[in-house]
Scaffold this active site. Sequence first.
Site, PDB file in Angstrom:
ATOM      1  N   GLY A   1     -28.527 -31.128 -20.553  1.00 23.29           N
ATOM      2  CA  GLY A   1     -29.897 -31.575 -20.284  1.00 23.29           C
ATOM      3  C   GLY A   1     -30.055 -32.291 -18.958  1.00 23.29           C
ATOM      4  CD  GLN A   2     -26.618 -33.161 -13.848  1.00 18.07           C
ATOM      5  OE1 GLN A   2     -25.696 -32.449 -14.278  1.00 18.07           O
ATOM      6  NE2 GLN A   2     -26.518 -33.836 -12.734  1.00 18.07           N
TER       7      GLN A   2
ATOM      8  CG  ASN B   1     -28.052 -36.083 -20.022  1.00 15.76           C
ATOM      9  OD1 ASN B   1     -27.503 -36.161 -21.127  1.00 15.76           O
ATOM     10  ND2 ASN B   1     -29.209 -36.654 -19.761  1.00 15.76           N
TER      11      ASN B   1
ATOM     12  CG  HIS C   1     -29.441 -41.734 -18.479  1.00 10.09           C
ATOM     13  ND1 HIS C   1     -30.803 -41.640 -18.302  1.00 10.09           N
ATOM     14  CD2 HIS C   1     -28.934 -40.523 -18.118  1.00 10.09           C
ATOM     15  CE1 HIS C   1     -31.115 -40.427 -17.861  1.00 10.09           C
ATOM     16  NE2 HIS C   1     -29.991 -39.731 -17.734  1.00 10.09           N
TER      17      HIS C   1
ATOM     18  CB  ILE D   1     -39.602 -42.933 -13.026  1.00  9.34           C
ATOM     19  CG1 ILE D   1     -40.973 -43.203 -12.442  1.00  9.34           C
ATOM     20  CG2 ILE D   1     -39.507 -41.538 -13.602  1.00  9.34           C
ATOM     21  CD1 ILE D   1     -41.274 -42.371 -11.201  1.00  9.34           C
TER      22      ILE D   1
ATOM     23  CG  HIS E   1     -28.346 -39.353 -13.296  1.00  5.58           C
ATOM     24  ND1 HIS E   1     -28.322 -38.103 -12.699  1.00  5.58           N
ATOM     25  CD2 HIS E   1     -29.011 -39.203 -14.465  1.00  5.58           C
ATOM     26  CE1 HIS E   1     -28.956 -37.237 -13.479  1.00  5.58           C
ATOM     27  NE2 HIS E   1     -29.369 -37.882 -14.570  1.00  5.58           N
TER      28      HIS E   1
HETATM   29  P1  AMP Z   1     -31.213 -36.385 -16.528  1.00  2.00           P
HETATM   30  O1  AMP Z   1     -31.990 -35.584 -17.538  1.00  2.00           O
HETATM   31  O2  AMP Z   1     -29.960 -36.977 -17.122  1.00  2.00           O
HETATM   32  O3  AMP Z   1     -30.968 -35.616 -15.253  1.00  2.00           O
HETATM   33  O4  AMP Z   1     -32.098 -37.640 -16.212  1.00  2.00           O
HETATM   34  C1  AMP Z   1     -32.896 -37.758 -15.072  1.00  2.00           C
HETATM   35  C2  AMP Z   1     -33.648 -39.052 -15.214  1.00  2.00           C
HETATM   36  O5  AMP Z   1     -34.208 -39.375 -13.956  1.00  2.00           O
HETATM   37  C3  AMP Z   1     -34.808 -39.024 -16.217  1.00  2.00           C
HETATM   38  O6  AMP Z   1     -34.572 -40.020 -17.212  1.00  2.00           O
HETATM   39  C4  AMP Z   1     -36.034 -39.314 -15.358  1.00  2.00           C
HETATM   40  O7  AMP Z   1     -36.990 -40.093 -16.022  1.00  2.00           O
HETATM   41  C5  AMP Z   1     -35.418 -40.029 -14.177  1.00  2.00           C
HETATM   42  N1  AMP Z   1     -36.167 -39.969 -12.929  1.00  2.00           N
HETATM   43  C6  AMP Z   1     -36.695 -38.874 -12.340  1.00  2.00           C
HETATM   44  N2  AMP Z   1     -37.291 -39.199 -11.176  1.00  2.00           N
HETATM   45  C7  AMP Z   1     -37.125 -40.542 -11.019  1.00  2.00           C
HETATM   46  C8  AMP Z   1     -37.504 -41.482 -10.030  1.00  2.00           C
HETATM   47  N3  AMP Z   1     -38.198 -41.113  -8.931  1.00  2.00           N
HETATM   48  N4  AMP Z   1     -37.172 -42.783 -10.198  1.00  2.00           N
HETATM   49  C9  AMP Z   1     -36.484 -43.160 -11.305  1.00  2.00           C
HETATM   50  N5  AMP Z   1     -36.088 -42.319 -12.279  1.00  2.00           N
HETATM   51  C10 AMP Z   1     -36.404 -41.025 -12.147  1.00  2.00           C
END
Ligand code: AMP
Length: 126
Positions: free
Chosen positions: A103-104, A97, A112, A40, A110
């Site tokens: 930084g999770q 992460n 990236h 997002i 997930h």
């Molecule tokens: P992390 O910091 O590795 O946990 O990354 C979480 C990621 O999820 C971040 O890059 C956010 O921008 C992404 N994110 C959070 N909410 C959503 C959502 N509803 N749809 C898509 N990505 C999201």
Amino acid sequence: MTVSGLPPYDDTNIFARILRGEIPARRVYEDEWALAFHDIAPQAPIHVLVIPKGTYCSFADFSASASEAEITGFIRAVGKVARDLGLEQPGYRLLANMGNDGGQEVPHLHVHLFGGRSLGRMIPAG
Ligand code: AMP
């Protein structure tokens, strides 16, 4: 599916809700093992998240507790998404992460997938 000392899976996390179809996502791929959708808040021209369908908080419990089929299915899905997005020739970066220092933010594993430009080396100093 938890690792000793880590919190249990929280099925109210945002990616669990995306998996259940409760909130929308820009989906790019789905199979038995994984779902991929656009981040997002993209940090690169292409920034897709690939998540396993199983309830794993992070790489820690996925690597410790997931079945061989789940691990294989997930890794193959990550590769297929990158291939389908045309990223193999120019190249791409994968990042997962884990935990506070990692930084999770979202407690569902997930990966990236970044691409679409030259990404430089590794991570910026912080
Ligand atoms: P992390 O910091 O590795 O946990 O990354 C979480 C990621 O999820 C971040 O890059 C956010 O921008 C992404 N994110 C959070 N909410 C959503 C959502 N509803 N749809 C898509 N990505 C999201």
